[in-house]
Write an enzyme that holds these catalytic residues in place. Structure first.
Site, PDB file in Angstrom:
ATOM      1  N   GLY A   1       4.714   2.576  12.428  1.00 50.11           N
ATOM      2  CA  GLY A   1       3.426   1.301  12.499  1.00 50.11           C
ATOM      3  C   GLY A   1       3.734   0.850  10.964  1.00 50.11           C
ATOM      4  O   GLY A   1       3.247   0.058  10.801  1.00 50.11           O
TER       5      GLY A   1
ATOM      6  N   HIS B   1      -0.432  -6.359   7.526  1.00 49.74           N
ATOM      7  CA  HIS B   1      -0.700  -5.447   6.520  1.00 49.74           C
ATOM      8  C   HIS B   1       0.429  -5.687   5.411  1.00 49.74           C
ATOM      9  O   HIS B   1       1.473  -5.709   5.432  1.00 49.74           O
ATOM     10  CB  HIS B   1      -0.613  -4.111   6.909  1.00 49.74           C
TER      11      HIS B   1
ATOM     12  N   GLU C   1      -6.090  -5.377   4.886  1.00 50.12           N
ATOM     13  CA  GLU C   1      -5.261  -5.347   3.746  1.00 50.12           C
ATOM     14  C   GLU C   1      -4.069  -6.131   3.856  1.00 50.12           C
ATOM     15  O   GLU C   1      -2.947  -5.806   3.736  1.00 50.12           O
ATOM     16  CB  GLU C   1      -4.853  -3.807   3.458  1.00 50.12           C
TER      17      GLU C   1
ATOM     18  N   CYS D   1      -2.409   5.784  -2.337  1.00 49.04           N
ATOM     19  CA  CYS D   1      -1.238   5.366  -2.240  1.00 49.04           C
ATOM     20  C   CYS D   1      -0.621   4.601  -3.567  1.00 49.04           C
ATOM     21  O   CYS D   1       0.434   4.791  -4.078  1.00 49.04           O
ATOM     22  CB  CYS D   1      -0.804   4.267  -1.236  1.00 49.04           C
ATOM     23  N   CYS D   2      -1.637   3.725  -4.357  1.00 48.23           N
ATOM     24  CA  CYS D   2      -1.188   3.205  -5.501  1.00 48.23           C
ATOM     25  C   CYS D   2      -0.812   3.913  -6.846  1.00 48.23           C
ATOM     26  O   CYS D   2      -0.064   3.626  -7.468  1.00 48.23           O
ATOM     27  CB  CYS D   2      -2.176   1.980  -5.660  1.00 48.23           C
TER      28      CYS D   2
END
Lengths: 617, 617
Positions: free
Chosen positions: B189, B248, B300, B384-385
């Site tokens: 996904g 996304h 997002e 994540c960033c």
């Protein structure tokens, strides 16, 4: 039947009380056709939807008579209650034996699902029994209960029957045990029960329900917060300290309704201050030009002050209806025209767009700019909006007038007959008007036992309004109620010019910068692609003082007044037009005619681009 | 070490191949201080965060050596892998024994968690073992695997060690059994595994990994769709038919990276067409002026074409990094400057804002307008960033140059030494530049065994660029690579004027209507409140052809060039200013000076209003 939208006849802090919905008989060309469709088609089709989507089976199942799983979303009971509420109001003004019988059957189905202790929520049955009241934040149990209470009150007022009211009070007693003074100070993640409980109090005079409603408003913003002080749930601050609309929009406006209902009954000063501060923030920085509420898809929520995107305006139909209910309560509390102005504006420009002209398709979100892909649906998985529109239209006559301080207050005008009690006698008015299209209103006093004191609303948009009575014409201020003393046989003429306003936004609304919206009288307009055969809506440009011709046809969109602007059109960008380029390259627009239609009627024809805010030249 | 960001040395469809990150030694004042902080502080602090938030304990637990529950979000393994990837790249260019030892220990921890069959995901352990591969749509198993692959490749290239690579290939073999030609056609996904697998193929030359990557791209948009053809997951259309960025944002740009990697290896024509169409849609209608990607908080996600709100710009830092990786792949594939232009622009204006000047605070969302409430965080639950920024900075030198068609291509300029192999010998360049602030670049050929063919990028913003070589100065076109043949000892001088552009948006971008953004050279500017002592940022107005004075100081924001505009300011609205009012009331602005700073440096001082797009007069 005496069926006021809310019954303030014994409310000590109300400046006026709503008339019965049956006191105002609309026979105009704007509202009544919508109400006819609502009574004859919309409500029946919604009952059918409830049947076909398992919403009714859930009650049959809870009664132990349906062998299958719970169907749909956990708060689906509320849709059944809202349709019942719509039916209740409709039966008051538009008696219908078939609907009455169908409602009786539905109520029997609902009643059979009620538990011996009064508890009633079809989701929390059988293996989920143990989860009752365990997750107030997310599971909408009290929200569903609130809609049951409102439905029960509407059905009682509309029919005189107590069948649903008995279910409601039994459940309310069960809730009081949990959350009354002997129980937990808590409320629902989704407000709604508050106003339902106050209405139940008004019907029953059982003080416990008022206590419970006040406790539910009080429960918010405690330390520690019942919902981790989340803004989404309006749990960030005690209500009295709240000063900005925040979080889920429907929830916050419903909370305001509930707090206003409490104030009307007990004068709670803190709540009153909260209401005023919230209202100020709403109308001066958070309300769409349509009256719509809610700027963000994320969380169906209010945004920051001045955050009012057009393409991604969420402006849920339910939030607009919640705002109407809030304005109506504030109006009864204060008698101040500003609440009536926002109320009327919101009904026309933010509630009506939620319903297709066919009465069977609905908007959930109401963008102010769209590329034509947003179309109304026959129903939704989360179907809060359709029955919300139905109940508002069913109770609509009740929004037109109130009585208080010895006066009959008229808030809106239409072709209608008004009959209200006055001492031992009554007052009968025959009103002629072609709102929202024509400026002239004639109010004829058909019957009165003595002098008739009227408070007539002069809408804030009616710049240059005049009032004629007894052969004398005088200027009256826009944005006010004007007092008139009349006698039987008198006619009062109001001239309420549908001024054309070319609006600009507060400079901090960056999404509307250098754009303009056109409003005529109480109606906000938009440009739809289908009306601009020669130009792309996105290239239209409006000069600062555009000449506007008022046109219209009885056929177009069931009869609307359209506007023809002498405006301009910018060159259509080529396919190679870069996304960002040097400012100096822009070519000047050339003259063009632009046709505008009322925003409330958009998306009833061929899909295409639509914009409320149009760039200035 | 030979550590190209991606290794295209055997890729048949690449027009060029990246140089090793060690081939470019930056010693400039703009990039290298950021890379120093990254190597000395950021990466270590992120490892510490992984330790303190249970991300490492999850591996210890999976190895059966930690008695407690899984901690955090189900895809938290990926953060550990991304920090390892950052460390891997950093060890190539900035060897550090302490980091090397710590990384070895982390890898041992990761390896110990791997199952005998190669499976590795710390969430799907013990009682969740039976859920492996059951919910590809939501559970990010292959996404985490992809980050493991990228980390393994980086660590191998950076250190020559195969410890993590062994873990990666063993897991990839396990995945091949499930999803190779004998298994199910399916993908994650959340895309990411695609590019990881192609890189694993490039390291190992094991064709199965390339087959698997291609299958994962192919899996999208089938009938029926593996994810109900959801747009959010880019499952709405086969990749070759996709023509609009959708759903996304990070996922779609990662998918584009993976598809581009496949094209580089096997020339897949359908994927190549999809890539071109997606890129066109992105840069002509969906990309922020900063290069940022993703217009919606909800999901997002990318928005509709021309939907580019500023206050609610989502523009996730990760999406910008994904775009940089995509542009870099397209550049190697095609040699076309347009990809280098977007790449450079995005690194400076959409990636750098994600990191505070202290190297330890991060933005997840990067709005282009804010009221001062948006501030960088030390970490996130969904983190994540931060490691994504760290890995980009660690591999940054690799973005500066490529080799191909017998030429050494320079994509960006800085004070740096470049040394690349050339046949049996090498080419050494010494580059002097003060980018992004100063126009002059000097490229000195320090060493070469024969003639040196250079392809020098002239950025699209460098209008009026000139090239001097061998005593001859000539005009060169902006937005091109210019070929130069030089010899050892030569100096080539490039003059790349930092043109000031006053930008306007495509007229369909309604949120920017009649607003302007200022860019100088490759740097997008913004107005921050802290620099406007006399005026509210929201009242600033920019004339169409504003006079701009270029200023700056070595102290401000670690040394940036600022702009002083002769502009205007509108009257500050009074507290009573209505939200909507008659257009004609607006008062004219008066002259004022406006200070602009680079957008990448915003929110490093006192909080306050910030805007990239400023209203025109």
């Amino acid at each position: 039947m005496n069926s006021p939208i809310i019954d303030l006849s014994s409310s000590p802090h109300a400046r006026m009380q709503p008339v019965s919905t049956t006191a105002v008989k609309l026979h105009d060309k704007f509202w009544q056709p919508r109400r006819d469709i609502n009574a004859r088609r919309t409500i029946f089709s919604q009952i059918k939807q409830c049947r076909e989507t398992g919403r009714l089976d859930n009650f049959v199942r809870a009664a132990g008579k349906f062998d299958g799983p719970f169907q749909g979303i956990f708060f689906n009971d509320s849709d059944v209650y809202k349709v019942l509420e719509a039916a209740g109001w409709s039966l008051a003004t538009d008696p219908d034996a078939a609907l009455d019988a169908e409602v009786d059957e539905l109520i029997a189905t609902v009643a059979a699902a009620q538990q011996p202790d009064g508890y009633l929520n079809t989701y929390f049955m059988f293996d989920r029994e143990g989860d009752r009241w365990k997750n107030l934040k997310d599971m909408h149990e009290l929200y569903c209960a609130g809609h049951l209470f409102q439905a029960a009150v509407a059905h009682f007022r509309g029919t005189g029957k107590t069948s649903l009211l008995q279910v409601a009070t039994k459940f309310a007693d069960c809730i009081y045990k949990e959350f009354g003074p002997e129980g937990k100070l808590a409320a629902c993640g989704h407000e709604e029960a508050e106003m339902g409980l106050v209405e139940l109090y008004r019907v029953t005079r059982d003080e416990r329900y008022l206590v419970l409603a006040q406790r539910m408003v009080d429960a918010r913003g405690q330390t520690p917060g019942m919902f981790q002080n989340s803004e989404y749930h309006q749990d960030h601050l005690p209500f009295a300290k709240q000063n900005k609309m925040i979080g889920h929009a429907v929830r916050h406006v419903y909370l305001c309704c509930g707090a206003a209902d409490v104030v009307l009954e007990n004068g709670n000063q803190g709540f009153r201050e909260g209401l005023e501060n919230l209202w100020q923030s709403f109308v001066t920085s958070q309300m769409y030009v349509t009256g719509g509420a809610g700027s963000r898809y994320e969380g169906e929520a209010f945004g920051a002050k001045y955050e009012l995107p057009n393409d991604r305006a969420y402006t849920e139909t339910c939030a607009a209806i919640g705002s109407v209910m809030w304005q109506f309560r504030m109006l009864q509390l204060t008698g101040e025209h500003r609440f009536a102005d926002v109320m009327e504006h919101t009904i026309i420009n933010a509630v009506l767009p939620g319903l297709a002209l066919d009465g069977e398709h609905y908007f959930y979100e109401n963008p102010l700019e769209n590329d034509g892909t947003h179309r109304r649906s026959a129903w939704f998985g989360c179907a809060c909006c359709p029955p919300n529109v139905a109940r508002l239209l069913a109770q609509l006559p009740g929004y037109f007038a109130s009585q208080g301080e010895g006066k009959l207050w008229l808030h809106m005008y239409a072709d209608m007959d008004v009959e209200v009690p006055d001492g031992d006698g009554c007052i009968k008015l025959a009103v002629k008007a072609d709102m929202p299209w024509q400026p002239d209103v004639a109010i004829h006093v058909v019957e009165a036992s003595g002098p008739v004191r009227l408070a007539l609303r002069v809408p804030v948009w009616a710049i240059g309004a005049k009032l004629t009575h007894g052969g004398v014409t005088r200027d009256v201020a826009a944005g006010a109620y004007v007092d008139v003393q009349a006698a039987c046989g008198d006619t009062i003429n109001l001239h309420l010019p549908q001024t054309i306003q070319q609006l600009t936004s507060h400079p901090y609304v960056s999404s509307n910068y250098h754009q303009t919206a056109i409003q005529r009288g109480g109606v906000v307009y938009c440009a739809e692609q289908v009306d601009q055969p020669l130009h792309d809506v996105r290239t239209l440009r409006i000069p600062a003082n555009a000449a506007v011709e008022v046109t219209g046809s009885s056929n177009l969109l069931n009869g609307v007044t359209t506007l023809l602007l002498t405006a301009a059109v910018a060159p259509k960008p080529s396919a190679e037009e870069p996304l960002y380029s040097d400012l100096r390259r822009a070519e000047p627009p050339v003259p063009a005619e632009v046709v505008l239609v009322p925003y409330f009627a958009w998306a009833n024809r061929d899909p295409g681009h639509m914009r409320v805010w149009l760039p200035q030249v």
